[in-house]
Design an enzyme around this catalytic site. Structure first.
Site, PDB file in Angstrom:
ATOM      1  N   ASN A   5      -4.485  18.243 -13.504  1.00  0.00           N
ATOM      2  CA  ASN A   5      -3.748  17.173 -12.816  1.00  0.00           C
ATOM      3  C   ASN A   5      -3.735  17.291 -11.294  1.00  0.00           C
ATOM      4  O   ASN A   5      -3.293  16.366 -10.616  1.00  0.00           O
ATOM      5  CB  ASN A   5      -2.302  17.048 -13.346  1.00  0.00           C
ATOM      6  CG  ASN A   5      -2.276  16.645 -14.804  1.00  0.00           C
ATOM      7  OD1 ASN A   5      -2.938  15.691 -15.182  1.00  0.00           O
ATOM      8  ND2 ASN A   5      -1.555  17.371 -15.621  1.00  0.00           N
ATOM      9  N   ARG A  31       0.391  10.284  -7.088  1.00  0.00           N
ATOM     10  CA  ARG A  31       1.687  10.180  -7.762  1.00  0.00           C
ATOM     11  C   ARG A  31       2.617  11.260  -7.216  1.00  0.00           C
ATOM     12  O   ARG A  31       2.159  12.253  -6.667  1.00  0.00           O
ATOM     13  CB  ARG A  31       1.537  10.431  -9.277  1.00  0.00           C
ATOM     14  CG  ARG A  31       0.541   9.550  -9.958  1.00  0.00           C
ATOM     15  CD  ARG A  31       1.240   8.496 -10.783  1.00  0.00           C
ATOM     16  NE  ARG A  31       0.286   7.441 -11.137  1.00  0.00           N
ATOM     17  CZ  ARG A  31      -0.311   7.341 -12.315  1.00  0.00           C
ATOM     18  NH1 ARG A  31      -0.029   8.190 -13.254  1.00  0.00           N
ATOM     19  NH2 ARG A  31      -1.156   6.359 -12.548  1.00  0.00           N
ATOM     20  N   HIS A  89       2.226  28.439 -16.628  1.00  0.00           N
ATOM     21  CA  HIS A  89       3.458  28.776 -17.336  1.00  0.00           C
ATOM     22  C   HIS A  89       3.232  29.240 -18.777  1.00  0.00           C
ATOM     23  O   HIS A  89       4.149  29.706 -19.414  1.00  0.00           O
ATOM     24  CB  HIS A  89       4.408  27.571 -17.297  1.00  0.00           C
ATOM     25  CG  HIS A  89       4.522  26.978 -15.924  1.00  0.00           C
ATOM     26  ND1 HIS A  89       4.994  27.704 -14.841  1.00  0.00           N
ATOM     27  CD2 HIS A  89       4.175  25.753 -15.416  1.00  0.00           C
ATOM     28  CE1 HIS A  89       4.944  26.947 -13.745  1.00  0.00           C
ATOM     29  NE2 HIS A  89       4.449  25.758 -14.083  1.00  0.00           N
ATOM     30  N   SER A 127       4.152  23.074  -4.787  1.00  0.00           N
ATOM     31  CA  SER A 127       5.612  22.915  -4.827  1.00  0.00           C
ATOM     32  C   SER A 127       6.279  24.272  -5.028  1.00  0.00           C
ATOM     33  O   SER A 127       5.630  25.252  -5.404  1.00  0.00           O
ATOM     34  CB  SER A 127       6.000  21.968  -5.970  1.00  0.00           C
ATOM     35  OG  SER A 127       5.676  22.553  -7.226  1.00  0.00           O
ATOM     36  N   ARG A 148       9.174  25.807 -15.286  1.00  0.00           N
ATOM     37  CA  ARG A 148       8.212  26.142 -14.225  1.00  0.00           C
ATOM     38  C   ARG A 148       8.570  27.450 -13.510  1.00  0.00           C
ATOM     39  O   ARG A 148       7.823  27.926 -12.676  1.00  0.00           O
ATOM     40  CB  ARG A 148       8.161  25.020 -13.175  1.00  0.00           C
ATOM     41  CG  ARG A 148       7.641  23.716 -13.716  1.00  0.00           C
ATOM     42  CD  ARG A 148       7.453  22.706 -12.590  1.00  0.00           C
ATOM     43  NE  ARG A 148       7.507  21.355 -13.103  1.00  0.00           N
ATOM     44  CZ  ARG A 148       6.469  20.705 -13.633  1.00  0.00           C
ATOM     45  NH1 ARG A 148       5.284  21.268 -13.709  1.00  0.00           N
ATOM     46  NH2 ARG A 148       6.614  19.472 -14.095  1.00  0.00           N
TER      47      ARG A 148
END
Ligand code: CA2
Length: 150
Positions: free
Chosen positions: A10, A17, A79, A101, A110
């Site tokens: 992704n 997005r 993860h 992030s 996460r």
């Protein structure tokens, strides 16, 4: 000094997005940012992306004998992929885990990385800079292989 930068699932959607989390810049911007930074620092960065766990493992294996360091953003595989953990351990090449992030400020699932124990360290929450800081670390600490000139 040759560094492979591996991006997982992704991440190709970056900039399209969830700009509040991943920023406005696109995946192409990320590739260019990393490649330019490495070149100016006198290194070569090969930036790849895959949405498939097996392909990510193949990229890690490819680094054996061909790369001096790895920067990996394994996306959500971070993860739960013991297979990626095992691949990083198996090649025994200095590997820095990065995230755009701050995974510790987000959902509980996460907060844990199963690949961290196989990596030299983790950098997260610093946007695209997470990658260049990882490159700085490898430039200062990874040992270039004999058959390469820089
Ligand atoms: O913060 C990171 O870099 C992550 O590795 C990104 C992964 C996420 O699963 C990790 O927990 C943290 C997901 C990348 C998804 O990227 C998107 C970008 C734009 C829109 C949707 C997803």
């Amino acid at each position: 000094m040759k560094i492979m930068v591996i991006n997982g699932p992704n991440l190709n959607l970056t900039g399209m997005r969830e700009p509040d989390i991943y920023g406005n810049q696109t995946y192409a911007d990320l590739e260019a940012y990393i490649e330019d930074y490495a070149e100016k620092a006198g290194a070569e960065a090969v930036v790849v992306q895959s949405n498939s766990e097996g392909e990510i493992i193949d990229y890690i294996h490819y680094c054996l004998g061909s790369c001096d360091g790895i920067v990996i953003n394994a996306g959500a595989y971070t993860h739960y992929s013991y297979a990626i953990h095992d691949a990083i351990k198996a090649v025994d090449i200095p590997t820095v885990e990065v995230h755009i992030s701050n995974i510790h400020k987000r959902e509980e699932f996460r907060h844990h990385s199963v690949i961290s124990p196989a990596c030299v360290g983790q950098i997260c929450g610093l946007g695209f800079m997470s990658y260049t800081l990882a490159i700085d670390y490898l430039l200062a600490n990874a040992i270039p292989s004999d058959d390469e000139n820089n």
